[in-house]
Write a protein that holds these residues in place. Structure first.
Motif, PDB file in Angstrom:
ATOM      1  N   MET A 106       0.838  -1.193   0.000  1.00 43.42           N
ATOM      2  CA  MET A 106       0.000   0.000   0.000  1.00 43.42           C
ATOM      3  C   MET A 106       0.880   1.253   0.000  1.00 43.42           C
ATOM      4  O   MET A 106       1.860   1.329   0.736  1.00 43.42           O
ATOM      5  CB  MET A 106      -0.909   0.002   1.233  1.00 43.42           C
ATOM      6  CG  MET A 106      -2.007   1.047   1.203  1.00 43.42           C
ATOM      7  SD  MET A 106      -3.302   0.666   0.016  1.00 43.42           S
ATOM      8  CE  MET A 106      -4.027  -0.814   0.764  1.00 43.42           C
ATOM      9  N   ASP A 107       0.531   2.222  -0.829  1.00 46.22           N
ATOM     10  CA  ASP A 107       1.260   3.484  -0.867  1.00 46.22           C
ATOM     11  C   ASP A 107       0.729   4.365   0.265  1.00 46.22           C
ATOM     12  O   ASP A 107      -0.440   4.766   0.252  1.00 46.22           O
ATOM     13  CB  ASP A 107       1.055   4.162  -2.222  1.00 46.22           C
ATOM     14  CG  ASP A 107       1.957   5.362  -2.431  1.00 46.22           C
ATOM     15  OD1 ASP A 107       2.216   6.086  -1.465  1.00 46.22           O
ATOM     16  OD2 ASP A 107       2.387   5.583  -3.576  1.00 46.22           O
ATOM     17  N   THR A 108       1.570   4.653   1.249  1.00 46.43           N
ATOM     18  CA  THR A 108       1.123   5.407   2.424  1.00 46.43           C
ATOM     19  C   THR A 108       0.716   6.835   2.069  1.00 46.43           C
ATOM     20  O   THR A 108      -0.024   7.481   2.814  1.00 46.43           O
ATOM     21  CB  THR A 108       2.231   5.436   3.487  1.00 46.43           C
ATOM     22  OG1 THR A 108       3.420   6.001   2.908  1.00 46.43           O
ATOM     23  CG2 THR A 108       2.528   4.031   4.003  1.00 46.43           C
ATOM     24  N   ARG A 109       1.189   7.327   0.932  1.00 44.16           N
ATOM     25  CA  ARG A 109       0.839   8.697   0.532  1.00 44.16           C
ATOM     26  C   ARG A 109      -0.581   8.781  -0.012  1.00 44.16           C
ATOM     27  O   ARG A 109      -1.222   9.827   0.091  1.00 44.16           O
ATOM     28  CB  ARG A 109       1.822   9.197  -0.526  1.00 44.16           C
ATOM     29  CG  ARG A 109       3.279   9.260  -0.052  1.00 44.16           C
ATOM     30  CD  ARG A 109       4.229   9.409  -1.220  1.00 44.16           C
ATOM     31  NE  ARG A 109       4.137   8.272  -2.140  1.00 44.16           N
ATOM     32  CZ  ARG A 109       4.814   8.181  -3.281  1.00 44.16           C
ATOM     33  NH1 ARG A 109       5.627   9.166  -3.641  1.00 44.16           N
ATOM     34  NH2 ARG A 109       4.694   7.108  -4.048  1.00 44.16           N
ATOM     35  N   THR A 110      -1.057   7.682  -0.620  1.00 38.81           N
ATOM     36  CA  THR A 110      -2.376   7.702  -1.260  1.00 38.81           C
ATOM     37  C   THR A 110      -3.383   6.781  -0.592  1.00 38.81           C
ATOM     38  O   THR A 110      -4.594   6.937  -0.797  1.00 38.81           O
ATOM     39  CB  THR A 110      -2.261   7.288  -2.734  1.00 38.81           C
ATOM     40  OG1 THR A 110      -1.796   5.924  -2.800  1.00 38.81           O
ATOM     41  CG2 THR A 110      -1.280   8.176  -3.489  1.00 38.81           C
ATOM     42  N   GLY A 111      -2.890   5.791   0.160  1.00 40.52           N
ATOM     43  CA  GLY A 111      -3.785   4.794   0.726  1.00 40.52           C
ATOM     44  C   GLY A 111      -4.306   3.809  -0.302  1.00 40.52           C
ATOM     45  O   GLY A 111      -5.269   3.084  -0.041  1.00 40.52           O
ATOM     46  N   LEU A 112      -3.661   3.776  -1.462  1.00 40.26           N
ATOM     47  CA  LEU A 112      -4.096   2.906  -2.558  1.00 40.26           C
ATOM     48  C   LEU A 112      -2.994   1.901  -2.887  1.00 40.26           C
ATOM     49  O   LEU A 112      -1.833   2.097  -2.536  1.00 40.26           O
ATOM     50  CB  LEU A 112      -4.456   3.747  -3.779  1.00 40.26           C
ATOM     51  CG  LEU A 112      -5.733   4.598  -3.609  1.00 40.26           C
ATOM     52  CD1 LEU A 112      -5.840   5.643  -4.703  1.00 40.26           C
ATOM     53  CD2 LEU A 112      -6.973   3.707  -3.595  1.00 40.26           C
ATOM     54  N   PRO A 113      -3.354   0.815  -3.593  1.00 37.70           N
ATOM     55  CA  PRO A 113      -2.404  -0.287  -3.791  1.00 37.70           C
ATOM     56  C   PRO A 113      -1.198   0.082  -4.652  1.00 37.70           C
ATOM     57  O   PRO A 113      -1.240   0.984  -5.496  1.00 37.70           O
ATOM     58  CB  PRO A 113      -3.251  -1.357  -4.492  1.00 37.70           C
ATOM     59  CG  PRO A 113      -4.662  -0.998  -4.207  1.00 37.70           C
ATOM     60  CD  PRO A 113      -4.690   0.497  -4.102  1.00 37.70           C
ATOM     61  N   VAL A 114      -0.134  -0.661  -4.410  1.00 42.64           N
ATOM     62  CA  VAL A 114       1.056  -0.627  -5.261  1.00 42.64           C
ATOM     63  C   VAL A 114       1.102  -1.950  -6.025  1.00 42.64           C
ATOM     64  O   VAL A 114       1.090  -3.024  -5.417  1.00 42.64           O
ATOM     65  CB  VAL A 114       2.347  -0.477  -4.438  1.00 42.64           C
ATOM     66  CG1 VAL A 114       3.580  -0.550  -5.351  1.00 42.64           C
ATOM     67  CG2 VAL A 114       2.337   0.824  -3.649  1.00 42.64           C
ATOM     68  N   VAL A 115       1.127  -1.867  -7.333  1.00 37.60           N
ATOM     69  CA  VAL A 115       1.266  -3.052  -8.187  1.00 37.60           C
ATOM     70  C   VAL A 115       2.664  -3.035  -8.784  1.00 37.60           C
ATOM     71  O   VAL A 115       3.102  -2.008  -9.325  1.00 37.60           O
ATOM     72  CB  VAL A 115       0.207  -3.075  -9.308  1.00 37.60           C
ATOM     73  CG1 VAL A 115       0.451  -4.261 -10.251  1.00 37.60           C
ATOM     74  CG2 VAL A 115      -1.193  -3.151  -8.730  1.00 37.60           C
ATOM     75  N   GLY A 116       3.362  -4.145  -8.673  1.00 38.89           N
ATOM     76  CA  GLY A 116       4.675  -4.273  -9.290  1.00 38.89           C
ATOM     77  C   GLY A 116       4.562  -5.022 -10.605  1.00 38.89           C
ATOM     78  O   GLY A 116       3.927  -6.077 -10.670  1.00 38.89           O
ATOM     79  N   MET A 117       5.138  -4.469 -11.661  1.00 38.90           N
ATOM     80  CA  MET A 117       5.127  -5.144 -12.967  1.00 38.90           C
ATOM     81  C   MET A 117       6.557  -5.445 -13.371  1.00 38.90           C
ATOM     82  O   MET A 117       7.389  -4.543 -13.496  1.00 38.90           O
ATOM     83  CB  MET A 117       4.420  -4.305 -14.035  1.00 38.90           C
ATOM     84  CG  MET A 117       4.354  -4.974 -15.394  1.00 38.90           C
ATOM     85  SD  MET A 117       3.151  -4.215 -16.536  1.00 38.90           S
ATOM     86  CE  MET A 117       1.723  -5.281 -16.258  1.00 38.90           C
ATOM     87  N   VAL A 118       6.841  -6.730 -13.529  1.00 39.89           N
ATOM     88  CA  VAL A 118       8.178  -7.166 -13.936  1.00 39.89           C
ATOM     89  C   VAL A 118       8.281  -7.032 -15.450  1.00 39.89           C
ATOM     90  O   VAL A 118       7.532  -7.655 -16.199  1.00 39.89           O
ATOM     91  CB  VAL A 118       8.424  -8.622 -13.497  1.00 39.89           C
ATOM     92  CG1 VAL A 118       9.798  -9.085 -13.972  1.00 39.89           C
ATOM     93  CG2 VAL A 118       8.303  -8.758 -11.986  1.00 39.89           C
TER      94      VAL A 118
END
Length: 381
Positions: A1-13
């Motif tokens: 979770m991105d603490t700045r936005t409260g929204l998810p972080v998705v990692g794309m390889v």
């Protein structure tokens, strides 16, 4: 979770154009897309804020990359399944999982599994010797289609074997191969679906893909002249495969249209070239849909935004002539309705450097506009 936005972080390889366009979709959803790129010059690395440099074959780099991600996904299918299993065992949500993506990595495993499921596939067999090829050719006739078990794309890793000499030359390379019969195809189609961990699915209209020299040059949405029965059959096939293989995210099922029958050619478990038209041409783009799927959000509408949508790939042309920026000026003056997506890639002859999408009511007109726009960006005329 991105603490700045409260929204998810998705990692794309992977840092190619698929990650670049997924990043664009993530912005609208307020999500943070983290990209693992091989180079700072990769297409997505040029635009994304959170870029890590590393190799998709380096487990330590993957572990570090995944820290803080709510889900990890891919813009290609080349991450070793052992690495994917290791991440999942450590609690990382990785989509699609190793048990699914292996069928997009390994054509022999794919053909075996699809055959077990009763999905329509061409006659095929693995081949290691000249006798294997000769025996198969005796039942299917020549030419025989040979495919590299791993690694082929955009026409690479596919050979037409016309005689014993061609067989011997290919076998001498030591490439693991499968053989397929050359089917009497009318055209190539693609059925694109998305599936969430919850099991919700969304199917896009079936499209026709036009190939030249093994590279997709056009996508026509919806596939012209396709019957409702065949379109439904193709969509249901893709949905069944997604469920049976446990795919989470986008699944593209490339199909051969034989007239009355369909057979599966390839599978891709990621956003796919056959779905680029959805950015403007569908209510929910394939890139947003992929993000929704891996985060287990409800799926978006896949309805067409216009009766006819055509996507034309822009390939690099010969060096020289006016700059790409000058070509854009001329194209936009000639056709303000053409939507251009350039990937930030260095131009090389035949390399995919972007695509153009055109929407309208008449397929022939829309197709001509898209083709003209792509040709202008490639050739400057």
């Amino acid at each position: 979770m991105d603490t700045r936005t409260g929204l998810p972080v998705v990692g794309m390889v992977g840092g190619g154009q698929l990650a670049r366009m997924t990043h664009q979709a993530a912005i609208a959803l307020g999500q943070s897309l983290r990209v693992l790129a091989a180079s700072p010059d990769d297409a997505a690395a040029l635009v994304a804020a959170d870029v890590r440099i590393g190799s998709h074959t380096d487990l330590a780099a993957l572990r570090e990359f995944a820290k803080g991600c709510d889900a990890v996904t891919f813009d290609h299918e080349h991450v070793p399944t052992g690495h994917i299993r290791a991440l999942a065992a450590e609690g990382v949500k990785v989509f699609p999982g190793a048990d699914a993506i292996v069928f997009a990595q390994d054509k022999q495993r794919m053909r075996e599994r699809l055959s077990e499921l009763g999905a329509p596939v061409p006659r095929w067999r693995p081949a290691a010797t000249a006798d294997d090829v000769a025996a198969f050719a005796a039942t299917t006739g020549r030419p025989v289609v040979a495919k590299a078990v791993r690694g082929g794309y955009d026409g690479r890793g596919v050979w037409m074997l016309d005689d014993a000499q061609a067989d011997a030359e290919l076998l001498a390379t030591g490439t693991p191969l499968i053989l397929e019969e050359r089917v009497p195809l009318r055209r190539e189609l693609a059925a694109l679906v998305a599936r969430s961990p919850f099991g919700q699915v969304a199917a896009y209209p079936v499209v026709e893909t036009v190939q030249r020299d093994g590279i997709c040059v056009e996508v026509l949405a919806p596939a012209p002249g396709i019957t409702e029965e065949m379109a439904t059959r193709a969509q249901q096939l893709a949905i069944d495969v997604a469920h049976q293989l446990g795919v989470v995210g986008l699944l593209a099922v490339e199909l051969f249209d034989l007239g009355d029958d369909l057979v599966v050619n390839e599978l891709a478990m990621r956003p796919h070239n056959s779905g680029h038209w959805t950015i403007e041409g569908a209510r929910t783009s394939q890139f947003e849909q992929h993000l929704r799927a891996v985060l287990d959000y409800p799926m978006g509408s896949t309805a067409l935004a216009a009766p006819a949508v055509v996507m034309a790939n822009v390939l690099g042309g010969a060096p020289g002539g006016m700059s790409l920026d000058e070509r854009l000026h001329h194209l936009f003056a000639a056709d303000p309705g053409a939507r251009v997506h350039l990937y930030g890639k260095q131009v090389r002859p035949g390399r995919k450097i972007g695509h153009v999408t055109v929407l309208g009511d008449d397929l022939d007109e829309v197709r001509a506009r898209a083709s003209r726009a792509a040709r202008w960006l490639q050739e400057g005329e």
